[in-house]
Design an enzyme around this catalytic site. Structure first.
Site, short mmCIF file in Angstrom:
data_model
loop_
_atom_site.label_atom_id
_atom_site.label_comp_id
_atom_site.label_asym_id
_atom_site.label_seq_id
_atom_site.Cartn_x
_atom_site.Cartn_y
_atom_site.Cartn_z
N ARG A 127 43.74 -27.99 -30.25
CA ARG A 127 44.84 -27.17 -29.73
C ARG A 127 45.56 -26.46 -30.87
NH1 ARG A 127 49.47 -29.57 -25.96
NH2 ARG A 127 49.68 -31.03 -27.67
N ARG A 171 50.95 -41.51 -29.40
CA ARG A 171 51.44 -40.92 -28.14
C ARG A 171 50.70 -41.50 -26.94
NH1 ARG A 171 50.67 -34.83 -29.56
NH2 ARG A 171 51.32 -34.38 -27.44
P1 AP5 Z 1 48.13 -28.82 -22.68
O1 AP5 Z 1 48.21 -28.08 -21.40
O2 AP5 Z 1 48.88 -28.28 -23.84
O3 AP5 Z 1 48.46 -30.35 -22.43
P2 AP5 Z 1 49.81 -31.10 -22.11
O4 AP5 Z 1 49.50 -32.11 -21.07
O5 AP5 Z 1 50.92 -30.14 -21.84
O6 AP5 Z 1 49.97 -31.82 -23.50
P3 AP5 Z 1 51.22 -31.96 -24.46
O7 AP5 Z 1 50.71 -32.36 -25.80
O8 AP5 Z 1 52.11 -30.78 -24.39
O9 AP5 Z 1 51.85 -33.15 -23.79
P4 AP5 Z 1 52.78 -34.15 -24.32
O10 AP5 Z 1 53.10 -34.72 -23.03
O11 AP5 Z 1 52.31 -35.13 -25.31
O12 AP5 Z 1 53.80 -33.28 -25.18
P5 AP5 Z 1 55.21 -32.63 -24.83
O13 AP5 Z 1 55.27 -31.30 -25.43
O14 AP5 Z 1 55.50 -32.81 -23.38
O15 AP5 Z 1 46.59 -28.97 -23.05
C1 AP5 Z 1 46.16 -29.63 -24.23
C2 AP5 Z 1 44.95 -28.93 -24.85
O16 AP5 Z 1 43.83 -29.05 -23.98
C3 AP5 Z 1 45.16 -27.43 -25.04
O17 AP5 Z 1 44.53 -27.04 -26.22
C4 AP5 Z 1 44.49 -26.82 -23.82
O18 AP5 Z 1 44.02 -25.54 -24.08
C5 AP5 Z 1 43.35 -27.78 -23.55
N1 AP5 Z 1 43.06 -27.89 -22.12
C6 AP5 Z 1 43.95 -27.92 -21.08
N2 AP5 Z 1 43.32 -28.08 -19.90
C7 AP5 Z 1 41.99 -28.17 -20.21
C8 AP5 Z 1 40.81 -28.36 -19.42
N3 AP5 Z 1 40.86 -28.50 -18.08
N4 AP5 Z 1 39.62 -28.42 -20.06
C9 AP5 Z 1 39.56 -28.28 -21.40
N5 AP5 Z 1 40.62 -28.10 -22.21
C10 AP5 Z 1 41.82 -28.05 -21.62
O19 AP5 Z 1 56.16 -33.61 -25.63
C11 AP5 Z 1 56.15 -33.67 -27.05
C12 AP5 Z 1 57.11 -34.73 -27.52
O20 AP5 Z 1 58.45 -34.40 -27.09
C13 AP5 Z 1 56.87 -36.13 -26.96
O21 AP5 Z 1 55.89 -36.83 -27.70
C14 AP5 Z 1 58.28 -36.72 -27.07
O22 AP5 Z 1 58.57 -37.12 -28.38
C15 AP5 Z 1 59.17 -35.55 -26.71
N6 AP5 Z 1 59.49 -35.49 -25.27
C16 AP5 Z 1 59.15 -34.50 -24.40
N7 AP5 Z 1 59.60 -34.78 -23.16
C17 AP5 Z 1 60.23 -35.98 -23.24
C18 AP5 Z 1 60.88 -36.82 -22.30
N8 AP5 Z 1 60.96 -36.50 -21.00
N9 AP5 Z 1 61.42 -37.99 -22.73
C19 AP5 Z 1 61.34 -38.34 -24.02
N10 AP5 Z 1 60.73 -37.61 -24.97
C20 AP5 Z 1 60.18 -36.42 -24.59
MG MG Z 2 52.69 -29.61 -22.87
#
Ligand code: AP5
Ligand code: MG
Ligand code: ZN
Length: 214
Positions: A127, A171
């Site tokens: 990614r 994570r």
């Molecule tokens: P993508 O769509 O980016 O995946 P995602 O599920 O959104 O993954 P994230 O890494 O954004 O999720 P996360 O939950 O760890 O992070 P967040 O930003 O929420 O897809 C991933 C990759 O796969 C991409 O390259 C995409 O192109 C590819 N892809 C997608 N679909 C595909 C398919 N079908 N086939 C092939 N490839 C595919 O959170 C980050 C941090 O913020 C957390 O770790 C935490 O510290 C904090 N945080 C955020 N929200 C909270 C909360 N509610 N409470 C506490 N801490 C929080």
């Molecule tokens: Mg995301």
């Protein structure tokens, strides 16, 4: 329509949430994006969140809940919204349920994008994210037109600090411990739907649209 996207890190929540938001004309609310925007703007919230995010840990519930409850109270959320990355713990889910209940409201769907851990590690290392406009790419699945440059705004795209393999493993542990219990929570509420997130993106989207209806 009020939707929650559930799933492990890299399951494709953000990818799908953006497409659903476009199709149904509802705001896409990603807590991860909100924290990253605050980080970039150098706000107090951003500084606090960074310490947890860089280690793959969750930002404390009290910093997260108020932010989301406030966001979903804004006018553009009147016809619904899609939550991506929230709730992530049982206390966050309870906070959301309570805030909506106070207005005589509740969520409609919790969509669990199911992807095994092995697939996740491979995806995350490919990614690339634009820290300027939030667009995401994948070096194999969705490459940028010009290598290393965001199609949308022309800024460089980078491997997010928390997408380093060691941090992704952390994570995943945090997901299994703190977020996976939400699958049962929303099953009990009768709104959980699961889709196979290992399919190509368009197939995942098709499965979600079939669940939601027109
Ligand atoms: P993508 O769509 O980016 O995946 P995602 O599920 O959104 O993954 P994230 O890494 O954004 O999720 P996360 O939950 O760890 O992070 P967040 O930003 O929420 O897809 C991933 C990759 O796969 C991409 O390259 C995409 O192109 C590819 N892809 C997608 N679909 C595909 C398919 N079908 N086939 C092939 N490839 C595919 O959170 C980050 C941090 O913020 C957390 O770790 C935490 O510290 C904090 N945080 C955020 N929200 C909270 C909360 N509610 N409470 C506490 N801490 C929080
Ligand atoms: Mg995301
Ligand atoms: Zn960009």
């Amino acid at each position: 329509m009020k939707i929650i996207m559930l799933g492990g890190p890299g399951a494709g929540k953000g990818t799908q949430a953006k497409m659903i938001a476009d199709k149904y004309g509802i705001p896409h609310i990603s807590t991860g994006d909100i924290f990253r925007a605050n980080l970039k703007a150098g706000t107090e919230l951003g500084k606090k969140a960074k310490v947890y995010m860089d280690q793959g840990l969750l930002v404390p519930d009290e910093l997260t809940c108020d932010l989301v409850v406030d966001r979903i109270s804004q006018a553009d959320c009147g016809d619904g919204f899609i939550l991506d990355g929230f709730p992530r713990t049982i206390p966050q889910a309870e906070c959301l349920t309570d805030a909506l209940k106070k207005r005589g409201d509740s969520m409609d769907y919790a969509i669990n994008v199911d992807v095994p851990d092995e697939n996740i590690i491979a995806r995350m290392s490919g990614r690339r994210a634009c820290l300027n406009c939030g667009a995401t790419y994948h070096i194999v699945n969705i490459p940028t037109k010009v290598e290393g440059i965001c199609d949308r705004c022309g800024s460089p795209v980078v491997l997010r600090a928390d997408d380093e393999p060691e941090t992704v493993k952390k994570r995943l542990d945090v997901y299994h411990e703190q977020t996976q219990p939400l699958i049962e929570y929303y099953t009990e509420q009768g709104i959980l739907k699961t889709v196979d997130g290992t399919q190509p993106m368009d197939a995942v989207f098709g499965a979600i649209v079939a669940l939601l209806g027109e």
